[in-house]
Design a protein around this motif. Structure first.
Motif, PDB file in Angstrom:
ATOM      1  N   SER A  35      40.337  57.161  47.841  1.00 56.47           N
ATOM      2  CA  SER A  35      39.476  55.988  48.005  1.00 56.47           C
ATOM      3  C   SER A  35      40.040  55.071  49.084  1.00 56.47           C
ATOM      4  O   SER A  35      41.254  55.038  49.329  1.00 56.47           O
ATOM      5  N   ALA A  36      39.141  54.319  49.723  1.00 55.72           N
ATOM      6  CA  ALA A  36      39.532  53.358  50.741  1.00 55.72           C
ATOM      7  C   ALA A  36      40.346  52.231  50.114  1.00 55.72           C
ATOM      8  O   ALA A  36      40.212  51.930  48.921  1.00 55.72           O
ATOM      9  N   ARG A  37      41.198  51.598  50.941  1.00 52.33           N
ATOM     10  CA  ARG A  37      42.056  50.521  50.460  1.00 52.33           C
ATOM     11  C   ARG A  37      42.132  49.394  51.477  1.00 52.33           C
ATOM     12  O   ARG A  37      42.273  49.656  52.675  1.00 52.33           O
ATOM     13  N   THR A  38      42.031  48.163  50.994  1.00 54.27           N
ATOM     14  CA  THR A  38      42.291  47.011  51.842  1.00 54.27           C
ATOM     15  C   THR A  38      43.782  46.698  51.788  1.00 54.27           C
ATOM     16  O   THR A  38      44.545  47.320  51.047  1.00 54.27           O
ATOM     17  N   GLN A  39      44.190  45.702  52.582  1.00 53.56           N
ATOM     18  CA  GLN A  39      45.617  45.438  52.754  1.00 53.56           C
ATOM     19  C   GLN A  39      46.199  44.642  51.586  1.00 53.56           C
ATOM     20  O   GLN A  39      45.538  43.813  50.978  1.00 53.56           O
ATOM     21  N   SER A  40      47.463  44.913  51.313  1.00 57.44           N
ATOM     22  CA  SER A  40      48.159  44.563  50.077  1.00 57.44           C
ATOM     23  C   SER A  40      48.082  43.093  49.669  1.00 57.44           C
ATOM     24  O   SER A  40      48.454  42.198  50.416  1.00 57.44           O
ATOM     25  N   SER A  41      47.618  42.872  48.441  1.00 58.74           N
ATOM     26  CA  SER A  41      47.578  41.534  47.840  1.00 58.74           C
ATOM     27  C   SER A  41      47.266  41.675  46.358  1.00 58.74           C
ATOM     28  O   SER A  41      46.538  42.582  45.959  1.00 58.74           O
ATOM     29  N   ASN A  55      50.246  36.688  48.620  1.00 58.59           N
ATOM     30  CA  ASN A  55      49.962  37.125  49.982  1.00 58.59           C
ATOM     31  C   ASN A  55      48.479  36.957  50.296  1.00 58.59           C
ATOM     32  O   ASN A  55      47.621  37.048  49.404  1.00 58.59           O
ATOM     33  N   ALA A  56      48.207  36.686  51.558  1.00 52.14           N
ATOM     34  CA  ALA A  56      46.836  36.493  52.021  1.00 52.14           C
ATOM     35  C   ALA A  56      46.582  37.488  53.144  1.00 52.14           C
ATOM     36  O   ALA A  56      46.966  37.258  54.290  1.00 52.14           O
ATOM     37  N   SER A  57      45.985  38.608  52.802  1.00 55.67           N
ATOM     38  CA  SER A  57      45.812  39.688  53.773  1.00 55.67           C
ATOM     39  C   SER A  57      44.648  39.399  54.712  1.00 55.67           C
ATOM     40  O   SER A  57      43.779  38.568  54.416  1.00 55.67           O
ATOM     41  N   PRO A  58      44.589  40.094  55.854  1.00 51.99           N
ATOM     42  CA  PRO A  58      43.447  39.935  56.758  1.00 51.99           C
ATOM     43  C   PRO A  58      42.117  40.293  56.100  1.00 51.99           C
ATOM     44  O   PRO A  58      41.062  39.911  56.593  1.00 51.99           O
ATOM     45  N   ILE A  60      41.104  39.248  53.167  1.00 49.62           N
ATOM     46  CA  ILE A  60      40.945  38.350  52.030  1.00 49.62           C
ATOM     47  C   ILE A  60      39.476  38.047  51.720  1.00 49.62           C
ATOM     48  O   ILE A  60      39.097  37.937  50.554  1.00 49.62           O
ATOM     49  N   ARG A  61      38.621  37.933  52.730  1.00 57.37           N
ATOM     50  CA  ARG A  61      37.225  37.611  52.448  1.00 57.37           C
ATOM     51  C   ARG A  61      36.565  38.705  51.612  1.00 57.37           C
ATOM     52  O   ARG A  61      35.887  38.426  50.611  1.00 57.37           O
ATOM     53  N   GLU A  62      36.774  39.951  52.005  1.00 55.86           N
ATOM     54  CA  GLU A  62      36.236  41.081  51.244  1.00 55.86           C
ATOM     55  C   GLU A  62      36.836  41.129  49.843  1.00 55.86           C
ATOM     56  O   GLU A  62      36.137  41.414  48.860  1.00 55.86           O
ATOM     57  N   GLN A  63      38.119  40.828  49.731  1.00 55.61           N
ATOM     58  CA  GLN A  63      38.784  40.875  48.440  1.00 55.61           C
ATOM     59  C   GLN A  63      38.259  39.790  47.491  1.00 55.61           C
ATOM     60  O   GLN A  63      38.043  40.049  46.301  1.00 55.61           O
ATOM     61  N   LEU A  64      38.048  38.584  48.007  1.00 51.44           N
ATOM     62  CA  LEU A  64      37.501  37.516  47.175  1.00 51.44           C
ATOM     63  C   LEU A  64      36.084  37.851  46.715  1.00 51.44           C
ATOM     64  O   LEU A  64      35.699  37.564  45.576  1.00 51.44           O
ATOM     65  N   THR A  95      47.887  36.644  57.532  1.00 50.10           N
ATOM     66  CA  THR A  95      46.769  36.322  58.424  1.00 50.10           C
ATOM     67  C   THR A  95      45.552  35.797  57.667  1.00 50.10           C
ATOM     68  O   THR A  95      44.764  35.015  58.201  1.00 50.10           O
ATOM     69  N   GLY A  96      45.400  36.201  56.424  1.00 54.09           N
ATOM     70  CA  GLY A  96      44.274  35.723  55.624  1.00 54.09           C
ATOM     71  C   GLY A  96      44.283  34.225  55.398  1.00 54.09           C
ATOM     72  O   GLY A  96      43.246  33.635  55.054  1.00 54.09           O
ATOM     73  N   LEU A  97      45.433  33.578  55.594  1.00 51.50           N
ATOM     74  CA  LEU A  97      45.477  32.122  55.473  1.00 51.50           C
ATOM     75  C   LEU A  97      44.512  31.463  56.453  1.00 51.50           C
ATOM     76  O   LEU A  97      43.932  30.408  56.156  1.00 51.50           O
ATOM     77  N   LEU A  98      44.331  32.084  57.624  1.00 52.62           N
ATOM     78  CA  LEU A  98      43.400  31.530  58.607  1.00 52.62           C
ATOM     79  C   LEU A  98      41.962  31.593  58.099  1.00 52.62           C
ATOM     80  O   LEU A  98      41.148  30.706  58.369  1.00 52.62           O
ATOM     81  N   VAL A  99      41.644  32.647  57.356  1.00 56.69           N
ATOM     82  CA  VAL A  99      40.304  32.786  56.786  1.00 56.69           C
ATOM     83  C   VAL A  99      40.066  31.704  55.729  1.00 56.69           C
ATOM     84  O   VAL A  99      38.931  31.259  55.527  1.00 56.69           O
ATOM     85  N   LEU A 100      41.130  31.262  55.083  1.00 57.56           N
ATOM     86  CA  LEU A 100      41.021  30.281  53.995  1.00 57.56           C
ATOM     87  C   LEU A 100      41.112  28.836  54.491  1.00 57.56           C
ATOM     88  O   LEU A 100      41.302  27.914  53.692  1.00 57.56           O
ATOM     89  N   ARG A 101      40.960  28.629  55.798  1.00 53.12           N
ATOM     90  CA  ARG A 101      41.161  27.307  56.393  1.00 53.12           C
ATOM     91  C   ARG A 101      40.148  26.263  55.918  1.00 53.12           C
ATOM     92  O   ARG A 101      40.397  25.062  56.022  1.00 53.12           O
ATOM     93  N   GLU A 102      38.974  26.686  55.391  1.00 56.03           N
ATOM     94  CA  GLU A 102      37.951  25.714  54.991  1.00 56.03           C
ATOM     95  C   GLU A 102      38.198  25.128  53.603  1.00 56.03           C
ATOM     96  O   GLU A 102      37.307  24.503  53.032  1.00 56.03           O
ATOM     97  N   HIS A 103      39.381  25.345  53.039  1.00 56.07           N
ATOM     98  CA  HIS A 103      39.677  24.775  51.722  1.00 56.07           C
ATOM     99  C   HIS A 103      39.490  23.254  51.762  1.00 56.07           C
ATOM    100  O   HIS A 103      39.666  22.618  52.807  1.00 56.07           O
ATOM    101  N   THR A 104      39.138  22.660  50.645  1.00 55.34           N
ATOM    102  CA  THR A 104      38.823  21.232  50.607  1.00 55.34           C
ATOM    103  C   THR A 104      40.053  20.330  50.543  1.00 55.34           C
ATOM    104  O   THR A 104      39.930  19.111  50.605  1.00 55.34           O
ATOM    105  N   GLU A 105      41.240  20.913  50.395  1.00 52.51           N
ATOM    106  CA  GLU A 105      42.481  20.158  50.360  1.00 52.51           C
ATOM    107  C   GLU A 105      43.597  21.061  50.861  1.00 52.51           C
ATOM    108  O   GLU A 105      43.392  22.266  51.019  1.00 52.51           O
ATOM    109  N   PRO A 106      44.766  20.516  51.156  1.00 54.63           N
ATOM    110  CA  PRO A 106      45.858  21.380  51.609  1.00 54.63           C
ATOM    111  C   PRO A 106      46.196  22.440  50.556  1.00 54.63           C
ATOM    112  O   PRO A 106      46.211  22.148  49.358  1.00 54.63           O
TER     113      PRO A 106
END
Length: 304
Positions: A35-41, A55-58, A60-64, A95-106
């Motif tokens: 089976s296919a696998r996304t990056q470790s988290s 960890n926040a993998s690249p 992350i959007r698909e994983q969430l 790298t997934g931290l960049l995807v999570l940049r729209e969080h409402t607080e730090p």
């Protein structure tokens, strides 16, 4: 304690976008039993509501999108993630931290001083995020002192420095310090059960082995089957040890370490696209089963 595997692959995932190794080719053409696998988290919770992201993998959007407990459900902008723990500064874990940049607080981000240094210099993700909501950095101790995360009720954490490798952009590449890579003991304080999580591991030192032996579940680096695996596929002349990963097979390999352990579950994660264990019909996969070792997959749930 609930543990959910968001991603079980190594950097690049499986199949890797530009890879035509035998595993990737066969998965694409439908001839591989795998089976296919996304990056470790992974993500962990003691109450099923507040989840710590490890960890926040690249990917992350698909994983969430694949795991409803992390999705918004209480407000217009919302998440079930209460904090983020980073075990190293590698691209596939940050790298997934960049995807999570729209969080409402730090974001409350927990990592060692060495990882923080790399994420503010050679790979300055934290600096970039400061132009959005930013991060609240919490230093993770490297002396094996337990720590807690206030928003993660019922969990206690212990970071364990590992012999692995710092990223290529780190000034400590090939001369690592404690904190460049850590494993984490995650304990449910009510039940006393614990998971030892180490997606990057170059050597099982005696003090690390003690954490293995005391764990109810070991979720550990399954990157490669053989040290020269990438060279055998014609991909790279780098050996696994040079990249900070311990091979599974042969004398001194991880299978030999895990086989005699009495802990209830031994599971491999961070599996490279070249690893023959991705083929569920392979003799290597059968050897793992015989040794009582499981292979993590995306969406896997572990309850301790």
């Amino acid at each position: 304690m609930q543990v959910h595997v968001l991603g079980s692959g190594a950097g690049g995932g499986f199949p890797q976008w530009n890879c035509n190794c035998s595993n990737c080719r066969q998965l694409r053409d439908g001839t591989l039993n795998g089976s296919a696998r996304t990056q470790s988290s992974i993500t962990v919770s003691a109450n099923g509501t507040d989840w710590v992201l490890f960890n926040a993998s690249p990917d992350i959007r698909e994983q969430l999108a694949s795991f409803p407990p992390l999705q918004p459900g209480r407000a217009v902008r919302d998440t079930g993630i209460c904090a983020i723990v980073i075990v190293d500064a590698q691209i596939d874990h940050t790298t997934g931290l960049l995807v999570l940049r729209e969080h409402t607080e730090p974001w409350d981000v927990y990592c060692t001083r060495a990882v923080h240094e790399d994420l503010t210099t050679g790979f300055p993700i934290f600096n970039i995020l400061s132009h959005f909501q930013g991060v609240r950095w919490h230093e993770v101790p490297t002396d094996e002192t337990p720590f807690t995360i206030p928003k993660a009720e019922g969990l206690r954490f212990t970071a364990v420095p590992l012999r692995s490798e710092a990223p290529p952009y780190s000034p400590r590449r090939h001369r690592t310090v404690p904190g460049d890579n850590v494993g984490v003991r995650i304990e449910d304080v009510r039940s006393g059960r614990n998971l030892f999580y180490a997606p990057g591991l170059g050597e099982v030192e005696p003090r690390v082995l003690r954490y293995f032996e005391a764990a109810d579940c070991v979720l550990v680096d399954g990157t490669v089957w053989t040290d020269n695996e990438l060279a055998r596929e014609g991909i790279s002349d780098k050996r696994a040890q040079e990249m900070g990963h311990l091979n599974q097979s042969g004398e001194g390999g991880l299978v030999g370490v895990l086989r005699p352990l009495a802990c209830p579950r031994k599971i491999l994660i961070h599996i490279n696209n070249t690893n023959p264990i991705l083929d569920e019909d392979s003799p290597e996969r059968a050897a793992l089963a015989e040794a009582g070792i499981e292979v993590a997959h995306d969406g896997m749930d572990i309850t301790l």
